[in-house]
Motif scaffolding. Structure first.
Motif, short mmCIF file in Angstrom:
data_model
loop_
_atom_site.label_atom_id
_atom_site.label_comp_id
_atom_site.label_asym_id
_atom_site.label_seq_id
_atom_site.Cartn_x
_atom_site.Cartn_y
_atom_site.Cartn_z
N LEU A 237 0.86 -1.54 -0.02
CA LEU A 237 0.08 -0.03 0.03
C LEU A 237 0.83 1.06 0.00
CD1 LEU A 237 -2.56 -1.19 2.66
CD2 LEU A 237 -2.73 -1.33 0.36
N ASP A 238 1.12 1.89 -1.22
CA ASP A 238 2.00 2.81 -1.27
C ASP A 238 1.34 4.28 -0.96
OD1 ASP A 238 4.21 4.40 -1.74
OD2 ASP A 238 4.22 4.25 -3.90
N GLU A 239 1.78 5.36 -0.62
CA GLU A 239 1.12 6.72 -0.46
C GLU A 239 -0.20 6.28 0.74
OE1 GLU A 239 0.50 9.31 -3.65
OE2 GLU A 239 2.01 8.33 -4.78
N ILE A 240 0.18 5.58 1.59
CA ILE A 240 -1.19 4.95 2.46
C ILE A 240 -1.63 6.20 3.08
CG2 ILE A 240 0.48 4.61 4.59
CD1 ILE A 240 -2.56 2.42 3.71
N CYS A 241 -1.03 7.31 3.36
CA CYS A 241 -1.70 8.28 4.10
C CYS A 241 -2.91 9.14 3.13
CB CYS A 241 -0.70 9.59 4.53
SG CYS A 241 -1.22 10.54 5.62
N SER A 242 -2.65 8.62 2.03
CA SER A 242 -3.72 9.52 0.83
C SER A 242 -4.73 8.56 0.54
CB SER A 242 -2.91 9.69 -0.42
OG SER A 242 -1.76 10.53 -0.33
N CYS A 243 -5.09 7.33 1.57
CA CYS A 243 -6.20 6.52 1.37
C CYS A 243 -7.15 7.48 1.58
CB CYS A 243 -5.90 5.31 2.09
SG CYS A 243 -6.84 4.09 1.44
N PRO A 244 -8.34 7.43 0.83
CA PRO A 244 -9.79 7.90 1.32
C PRO A 244 -10.16 7.18 2.58
CG PRO A 244 -9.65 7.41 -1.05
CD PRO A 244 -8.35 6.94 -0.39
N PRO A 245 -10.95 8.00 3.60
CA PRO A 245 -11.62 7.42 4.81
C PRO A 245 -12.40 6.12 4.38
CG PRO A 245 -11.39 9.87 4.86
CD PRO A 245 -11.19 9.50 3.19
N LEU A 246 -13.30 6.20 3.41
CA LEU A 246 -14.05 5.09 3.36
C LEU A 246 -13.30 3.70 2.99
CD1 LEU A 246 -17.15 6.57 1.70
CD2 LEU A 246 -17.11 5.64 4.01
N VAL A 247 -12.44 4.05 2.12
CA VAL A 247 -11.36 3.03 1.66
C VAL A 247 -10.69 2.47 2.80
CG1 VAL A 247 -9.42 2.37 0.20
CG2 VAL A 247 -11.33 3.62 -0.92
N GLN A 248 -10.17 3.19 3.55
CA GLN A 248 -9.29 2.77 4.96
C GLN A 248 -10.44 1.70 5.64
OE1 GLN A 248 -7.69 6.20 7.30
NE2 GLN A 248 -7.50 7.45 5.46
N ALA A 249 -11.81 2.29 5.81
CA ALA A 249 -12.47 1.30 6.57
C ALA A 249 -12.31 0.09 5.88
CB ALA A 249 -13.84 2.01 6.79
N LYS A 250 -12.74 -0.06 4.73
CA LYS A 250 -12.84 -1.29 3.92
C LYS A 250 -11.45 -2.15 3.97
CE LYS A 250 -16.06 1.04 0.68
NZ LYS A 250 -17.36 -0.01 0.83
N LEU A 251 -10.22 -1.38 3.94
CA LEU A 251 -9.01 -2.23 3.99
C LEU A 251 -8.76 -2.74 5.40
CD1 LEU A 251 -6.46 0.03 1.99
CD2 LEU A 251 -7.03 -2.19 1.64
N LEU A 252 -9.16 -1.94 6.35
CA LEU A 252 -9.15 -2.46 7.77
C LEU A 252 -10.23 -3.76 7.95
CD1 LEU A 252 -8.28 -2.05 10.77
CD2 LEU A 252 -10.27 -0.56 11.04
N ARG A 253 -11.16 -3.86 7.31
CA ARG A 253 -12.05 -4.98 7.58
C ARG A 253 -11.39 -6.24 7.05
NH1 ARG A 253 -16.12 -2.98 5.59
NH2 ARG A 253 -16.23 -4.14 3.61
N VAL A 254 -10.73 -5.95 5.75
CA VAL A 254 -10.19 -7.05 4.94
C VAL A 254 -8.92 -7.66 5.85
CG1 VAL A 254 -8.87 -7.75 3.00
CG2 VAL A 254 -10.96 -6.35 2.79
N ILE A 255 -8.08 -6.84 6.51
CA ILE A 255 -6.85 -6.92 7.10
C ILE A 255 -6.96 -7.58 8.24
CG2 ILE A 255 -4.90 -6.13 8.38
CD1 ILE A 255 -4.81 -4.01 6.26
N GLU A 256 -8.32 -7.36 9.09
CA GLU A 256 -8.71 -7.96 10.39
C GLU A 256 -9.34 -8.93 10.25
OE1 GLU A 256 -11.12 -4.96 12.30
OE2 GLU A 256 -9.40 -4.19 13.56
N ASP A 257 -10.33 -9.32 9.26
CA ASP A 257 -10.90 -10.41 9.20
C ASP A 257 -10.17 -11.64 8.13
OD1 ASP A 257 -13.16 -9.04 10.48
OD2 ASP A 257 -14.36 -8.61 8.82
N LYS A 258 -9.43 -11.23 7.41
CA LYS A 258 -8.60 -12.13 6.66
C LYS A 258 -9.90 -12.55 5.65
CE LYS A 258 -4.52 -13.02 9.49
NZ LYS A 258 -4.90 -11.71 10.37
N THR A 259 -10.72 -11.86 5.32
CA THR A 259 -11.79 -12.51 4.32
C THR A 259 -12.31 -11.44 3.54
OG1 THR A 259 -13.62 -12.09 5.85
CG2 THR A 259 -12.55 -14.26 5.95
N LEU A 260 -12.79 -11.62 2.41
CA LEU A 260 -13.38 -10.41 1.75
C LEU A 260 -14.90 -11.34 1.24
CD1 LEU A 260 -13.02 -11.21 -1.64
CD2 LEU A 260 -10.66 -10.31 -1.11
N LEU A 261 -15.77 -10.26 0.70
CA LEU A 261 -17.05 -10.71 0.09
C LEU A 261 -17.20 -10.06 -1.19
CD1 LEU A 261 -19.70 -12.60 0.84
CD2 LEU A 261 -20.78 -10.28 1.40
N PRO A 262 -17.10 -10.90 -2.25
CA PRO A 262 -17.35 -10.12 -3.62
C PRO A 262 -18.63 -9.78 -3.62
CG PRO A 262 -16.22 -12.30 -3.80
CD PRO A 262 -16.56 -12.16 -2.39
#
Length: 446
Positions: A237-262
């Motif tokens: 994740l390059d330039e991580i500080c520029s990540c939009p707030p809503l995308v930050q929330a989605k990334l956090l969920r994937v990293i924490e749960d180690k799952t994603l829902l297409p």
């Protein structure tokens, strides 16, 4: 052929009968044997003899086995096994604590001695093989180019990268523009056990909350998203500080749960990847400004690597410049330009805001000037000054242009956001998102 054939042992014993007995035993077991009657001078002969293990008597005239141990270079010399008489057991135990591999008490039991020697030689071969592999992979991963230098800062960083590569821990890379953050991330991936798996680099400044799930998670009817395709590898994740707030929330969920829902799917899909992030901003300040989620920062900064600025390791300037000059001289088929006293002064006087990337570009211009028979480093560096504020990538250039246009519109319409959005041809919501994404402070513009 015995299972010890190919191993080489150096026997050191002043007792001729014992020495010959050991040589006979070891050669019968398939070992290649060199024998010396004195420990004095052993260290000077190691490079020529190249033993996998040293077998030495404890007590000898001139230099004892314990003194021989202390003369060997730690972590580089072959393992040492001592033969000790019963009365030397306390000394032998001390030798183990000081780094000896093992000791064998006289009279020794041949099978036990051969087993200890074989284990020591095998471990030494594995250690050497791992060291060579790390060195080779270090070069393949770009460490020798990006982190070329003899300063303590760079040496420590290289060691950290090699130590962290196969841990799988989340790594957060801090460093100014041009210090080589993505190449360090790739080196961590290339040196890991998952080197054959995908390496997915995402520039967070380009991610949109509206399209993130479809692009990254995929859809049930249209196939796999990018994150699932990268499963098993590394997510950078390059330039991580520029990540939009809503995308930050989605990334956090994937990293924490180690799952994603297409999108459109009924069941979540497990994913596994190592997360490496990078920024050239102050993340603590970004958290205080509510531009970055603190809980996401805690998930991605298990280990932090700081890439030093070039001005903080000026002792590496000549080495780096020489390296780049040779590279570009080979590319452009000219003689390598010499670094004169004026060149050295120019190199040391410059502050190098663009770091190694800027130095590399200056070296290329220096070589191009040499093709025409002129130029020096002062001119090559000066040529970059007009471009000092020009972004290095197209994404950065677009962001800079958007930042300038939005700031101009906000000032022109005195902070009336609806009017500024209309003038820019975008919606009010999009304007708000861009202000956050680009790090603009509306109040400071008025």
């Amino acid at each position: 052929m015995t299972d010890s054939e190919g191993f080489r042992v150096l026997v050191v014993d002043d007792d001729k009968s014992m020495r010959l007995s050991l040589v006979e035993l070891l050669e019968a077991a398939g070992w290649q044997v060199d024998a010396l009657s004195r420990a004095t001078g052993v260290t000077e002969r190691l490079d020529g003899l190249m033993p996998d293990v040293i077998l030495s008597d404890m007590r000898m005239p001139g230099m004892s086995g314990l003194e021989l141990l202390h003369s060997l270079e730690p972590n580089h010399a072959p393992p040492l096994i001592l033969i000790s008489a019963h009365g030397d057991i306390p000394l032998a135990v001390q030798a183990i604590q000081d780094g000896a591999y093992s000791f064998v008490e006289k009279p020794y039991e041949p099978k036990r001695l051969l087993a200890i020697l074989k284990n020591a030689a095998t471990q030494n071969r594995m250690r050497q093989s791992n060291a060579r592999l790390k060195e080779r992979l270090g070069k393949l991963s770009g460490l020798d180019r990006v982190l070329l230098g003899g300063s303590d800062l760079v040496a420590d960083l290289r060691r950290d990268i090699l130590d962290l590569a196969d841990t799988g821990a989340a790594v957060f890379i801090e460093g100014e523009t041009g210090t080589g953050k993505e190449l360090v991330a790739r080196a961590l991936h290339d040196l890991s056990a998952d080197a054959d798996a995908p390496f997915l680099a995402l520039n967070c400044a380009t991610l949109s909350a509206d399209t993130f799930e479809a692009e990254m998670f995929g859809t049930a009817d249209r196939g796999t998203g990018r994150l699932l395709a990268a499963s098993g590898g590394t997510l950078f994740l390059d330039e991580i500080c520029s990540c939009p707030p809503l995308v930050q929330a989605k990334l956090l969920r994937v990293i924490e749960d180690k799952t994603l829902l297409p999108i459109g799917a009924q069941e979540p899909i497990p994913v596994r990847f190592r997360v490496i992030s990078a920024t050239n901003e102050d993340m603590a300040q970004a958290v205080r400004d509510n531009r970055f989620r603190q809980d996401l920062l805690f998930r991605i900064n298990t280990v932090t690597l700081h890439l030093p600025a070039l001005r903080d390791r000026r002792e590496d300037l000549v080495l780096l410049a020489t390296h780049f000059l040779k590279d570009y001289a080979r590319v452009y088929e000219v003689a390598v330009p010499a670094i004169a006293q004026d060149d050295l002064a120019a190199l040391l006087a410059h502050d190098w805001p663009g770091n190694v990337r800027e130095l590399r570009n200056a070296c290329e211009r220096r070589v191009l000037a040499a093709r025409r028979g002129g130029g020096g480093f002062a001119d090559a560096i000066h040529a970059d000054q007009g471009l000092a504020d020009v972004p290095d990538t197209l994404r950065e250039a677009v962001a800079a242009f958007e930042r300038e246009l939005i700031a101009k519109a906000i000032r022109a319409y005195e902070g009336r956001m609806d009017a500024a959005a209309d003038a820019l041809g975008i919606g009010r919501r999009t304007l708000n998102e861009k202000i956050v994404k680009l790090g603009l402070d509306k109040d400071s513009l008025l």
